[in-house]
Write a protein that holds these residues in place. Sequence first.
Motif, PDB file in Angstrom:
ATOM      1  N   VAL A 176       0.846  -1.187   0.000  1.00 37.13           N
ATOM      2  CA  VAL A 176       0.000   0.000   0.000  1.00 37.13           C
ATOM      3  C   VAL A 176       0.888   1.246   0.000  1.00 37.13           C
ATOM      4  N   SER A 177       0.274   2.405  -0.150  1.00 39.35           N
ATOM      5  CA  SER A 177       1.038   3.648  -0.192  1.00 39.35           C
ATOM      6  C   SER A 177       0.665   4.608   0.938  1.00 39.35           C
ATOM      7  N   LYS A 178      -0.120   4.130   1.901  1.00 33.04           N
ATOM      8  CA  LYS A 178      -0.472   4.989   3.032  1.00 33.04           C
ATOM      9  C   LYS A 178      -1.098   4.155   4.136  1.00 33.04           C
ATOM     10  N   GLY A 179      -1.206   4.779   5.304  1.00 34.31           N
ATOM     11  CA  GLY A 179      -1.847   4.104   6.429  1.00 34.31           C
ATOM     12  C   GLY A 179      -1.042   4.255   7.709  1.00 34.31           C
ATOM     13  N   GLY A 180      -1.600   3.812   8.812  1.00 32.99           N
ATOM     14  CA  GLY A 180      -0.905   3.815  10.085  1.00 32.99           C
ATOM     15  C   GLY A 180      -0.489   5.206  10.522  1.00 32.99           C
ATOM     16  N   PHE A 181       0.804   5.386  10.780  1.00 32.13           N
ATOM     17  CA  PHE A 181       1.308   6.670  11.244  1.00 32.13           C
ATOM     18  C   PHE A 181       1.309   7.722  10.141  1.00 32.13           C
ATOM     19  N   PHE A 182       1.251   7.297   8.882  1.00 32.73           N
ATOM     20  CA  PHE A 182       1.232   8.219   7.745  1.00 32.73           C
ATOM     21  C   PHE A 182      -0.065   8.003   6.954  1.00 32.73           C
ATOM     22  N   PRO A 183      -1.164   8.597   7.391  1.00 33.45           N
ATOM     23  CA  PRO A 183      -2.464   8.323   6.767  1.00 33.45           C
ATOM     24  C   PRO A 183      -2.544   8.668   5.290  1.00 33.45           C
ATOM     25  N   ASN A 184      -1.699   9.584   4.814  1.00 28.21           N
ATOM     26  CA  ASN A 184      -1.666   9.931   3.395  1.00 28.21           C
ATOM     27  C   ASN A 184      -0.366   9.483   2.734  1.00 28.21           C
ATOM     28  N   GLY A 185       0.402   8.682   3.434  1.00 27.94           N
ATOM     29  CA  GLY A 185       1.671   8.205   2.910  1.00 27.94           C
ATOM     30  C   GLY A 185       2.821   9.129   3.267  1.00 27.94           C
ATOM     31  N   THR A 186       4.041   8.666   3.020  1.00 25.00           N
ATOM     32  CA  THR A 186       5.199   9.523   3.211  1.00 25.00           C
ATOM     33  C   THR A 186       5.360  10.445   2.012  1.00 25.00           C
ATOM     34  N   ASN A 187       6.116  11.497   2.188  1.00 26.54           N
ATOM     35  CA  ASN A 187       6.288  12.506   1.151  1.00 26.54           C
ATOM     36  C   ASN A 187       7.731  12.471   0.662  1.00 26.54           C
ATOM     37  N   ILE A 188       7.953  11.834  -0.491  1.00 26.04           N
ATOM     38  CA  ILE A 188       9.297  11.752  -1.086  1.00 26.04           C
ATOM     39  C   ILE A 188       9.193  12.339  -2.493  1.00 26.04           C
ATOM     40  N   PRO A 189       9.338  13.647  -2.640  1.00 29.02           N
ATOM     41  CA  PRO A 189       9.112  14.315  -3.926  1.00 29.02           C
ATOM     42  C   PRO A 189       9.903  13.683  -5.070  1.00 29.02           C
ATOM     43  N   GLY A 190       9.196  13.442  -6.168  1.00 27.10           N
ATOM     44  CA  GLY A 190       9.830  12.879  -7.355  1.00 27.10           C
ATOM     45  C   GLY A 190      10.071  11.389  -7.297  1.00 27.10           C
ATOM     46  N   HIS A 191       9.798  10.779  -6.149  1.00 30.08           N
ATOM     47  CA  HIS A 191      10.037   9.343  -6.004  1.00 30.08           C
ATOM     48  C   HIS A 191       8.925   8.717  -5.161  1.00 30.08           C
ATOM     49  N   SER A 192       7.699   8.928  -5.606  1.00 26.63           N
ATOM     50  CA  SER A 192       6.553   8.400  -4.862  1.00 26.63           C
ATOM     51  C   SER A 192       6.573   6.875  -4.795  1.00 26.63           C
ATOM     52  N   GLU A 193       7.291   6.229  -5.720  1.00 21.58           N
ATOM     53  CA  GLU A 193       7.368   4.766  -5.690  1.00 21.58           C
ATOM     54  C   GLU A 193       8.065   4.267  -4.423  1.00 21.58           C
ATOM     55  N   LEU A 194       8.885   5.111  -3.825  1.00 21.26           N
ATOM     56  CA  LEU A 194       9.574   4.719  -2.603  1.00 21.26           C
ATOM     57  C   LEU A 194       8.669   4.762  -1.381  1.00 21.26           C
ATOM     58  N   SER A 195       7.482   5.351  -1.539  1.00 22.98           N
ATOM     59  CA  SER A 195       6.539   5.414  -0.423  1.00 22.98           C
ATOM     60  C   SER A 195       5.631   4.200  -0.346  1.00 22.98           C
ATOM     61  N   VAL A 196       5.859   3.228  -1.220  1.00 21.06           N
ATOM     62  CA  VAL A 196       5.014   2.036  -1.275  1.00 21.06           C
ATOM     63  C   VAL A 196       5.650   0.930  -0.423  1.00 21.06           C
ATOM     64  N   SER A 197       4.831   0.266   0.374  1.00 22.28           N
ATOM     65  CA  SER A 197       5.326  -0.847   1.190  1.00 22.28           C
ATOM     66  C   SER A 197       5.484  -2.098   0.333  1.00 22.28           C
ATOM     67  N   ALA A 198       6.144  -3.095   0.872  1.00 23.58           N
ATOM     68  CA  ALA A 198       6.348  -4.348   0.151  1.00 23.58           C
ATOM     69  C   ALA A 198       5.122  -5.249   0.291  1.00 23.58           C
ATOM     70  N   ASN A 199       4.947  -6.149  -0.639  1.00 28.58           N
ATOM     71  CA  ASN A 199       3.861  -7.115  -0.556  1.00 28.58           C
ATOM     72  C   ASN A 199       4.340  -8.330   0.221  1.00 28.58           C
ATOM     73  N   ASN A 200       4.101  -8.318   1.520  1.00 22.62           N
ATOM     74  CA  ASN A 200       4.539  -9.404   2.386  1.00 22.62           C
ATOM     75  C   ASN A 200       3.365 -10.236   2.897  1.00 22.62           C
ATOM     76  N   SER A 201       2.238 -10.131   2.223  1.00 22.45           N
ATOM     77  CA  SER A 201       1.027 -10.803   2.703  1.00 22.45           C
ATOM     78  C   SER A 201       0.898 -12.233   2.193  1.00 22.45           C
ATOM     79  N   GLY A 202       1.812 -12.643   1.317  1.00 22.61           N
ATOM     80  CA  GLY A 202       1.730 -13.989   0.769  1.00 22.61           C
ATOM     81  C   GLY A 202       2.203 -15.048   1.696  1.00 22.61           C
TER      82      GLY A 202
END
Length: 369
Positions: free
Chosen positions: A343-369
Motif C-alpha cells: 500500500v502507499s499509506k496508512g498507520g502513522f502516515f495516513p496519506n503516505g510519506t512525502n518523497i518528492p519525485g520518487h513516490s514509488e519509494l513510499s510504497v510498502s512491500a507485498n509481504n502478505s503472501g
Amino acid sequence: MKKPQHPQSSQTESESAGDRARPATTSRSRRRFLANGGMYTAGLVGSALLGACNNHNNNAIAGTNDNNVYVSGPPDEAILNFALNLEYLEAEYYLQAVTGNGLADSDRGDNPGMVIIKGSPQVDFSSNKLIGQYAAEIAQDELHHVQFLRAALGQHAASAPAIDLKNSFAALGNLIGVSNFDPFSSPENFLLGAFIFEDVGVTAYHGGAPFIKNRTYLDAAAGIMAVEAYHAGLVRTFLTAADYNNGDTTFSDLTDKISGVRDSVDGNKDVSADYANGQPPVAADDDQGIGKGQAVGDSNGMVTLNGNMYAASNIVPTDANGLAYDRTIAQVHNIAYATAAQVSKGGFFPNGTNIPGHSELSVSANNSG
C-alpha cells in the motif's frame, strides 16, 4: 515503575472534543545552512544525483569524484527525504510528549500535512522525572535531525506529511491486547510508544546507508544512526529495568508483542550472514523485544562466555556477528503503515510519506503472501 495504564474511554477517528488536528500551513521555512558550510551546495546535490552503477557483488565502487561512491539504488536526495519523513514522525512524537506542541511551522515545509493527536498530549513525568529528562533530550535530538536534513536538502526538502499519533496507536494497542492504548497517558506508556519508533529508525538508517553515494551525506547518516541507536538502547534499558525492579514481565511481554506485530508485517527478510566465516545468510530474528526468551543466547536468556553460562538482557538486538539489523525502505513502510500488504499509506502516515519525485519509494512491500 507503574504498569501501563489502559484507558477505557473510547476515541473516534473523527476528532473528538479535546482532540486536535493541526492543519497544513503555507508559511515558508527559512533555509538553514550547516555550520561547516559544506553539505548543501548546488554542486554537491548535483553530484549526488549522477547515474549509479555497481559491481557484480553489489558492493560500492569508488568513483572519480573523491567525495562520491557509485551504487545502484535511489538517489541521495530521495534517501535523505525518506529519512526526513521518519524524523518528522519522531520529532512530532517527542515534542508533543514533552511540550504539548509539535514542530514549528518553520520546520515543517511549505505545504505540511495535518497532525492528528489527542488534546493536551503533554506527558506528566512527575512520577518519573528521569524519564522526563531523557525525553526532553531525545526531543531536542529529533528536532535537530529535522533541521539538519532540511538544511542539507535545501529547496529539495520534503514538507512534513500528515501524521497520525492517535488512531495509529489505538490500532496497535488492539493488536497487543491493550485497549485504547495512549502513549501520552504515562511515562511508561510513553516509553512503549518510543520503543516502536527507535528500533525501526536504527534499521532504516542501516538499510539505507549502503545506497548513499556522497560520503558527506553518508557520514551524516552514520551520525544520525548512532544517535538513534543511543535512543533505542536507552528506551530498552528503562523498560528492562522496570520489569527487573517490579519482579514481573509486564514490559517484556508488551515489547515482545510489539516486536511480533512488526515482524508479521515486514516480511521474511529475517536473515543474518556469517560474514566472518564466509557463510551465506541464515535464519535470524531481526525484530526482538526485551524479553529474556529473545535475548542473544539460548531460549532462557543465557549467553555463553568463555565456556560459562551467564544470565543476559536483550538491550541490543543483534545478529550472530553482533551487528545491528537493517530494513529496506519498503519494509520500513510496512511497519509505518501497519500492514503486510503493498500500500502507499496508512498507520502513522495516513496519506503516505512525502518523497518528492520518487513516490514509488513510499510504497510498502507485498509481504502478505
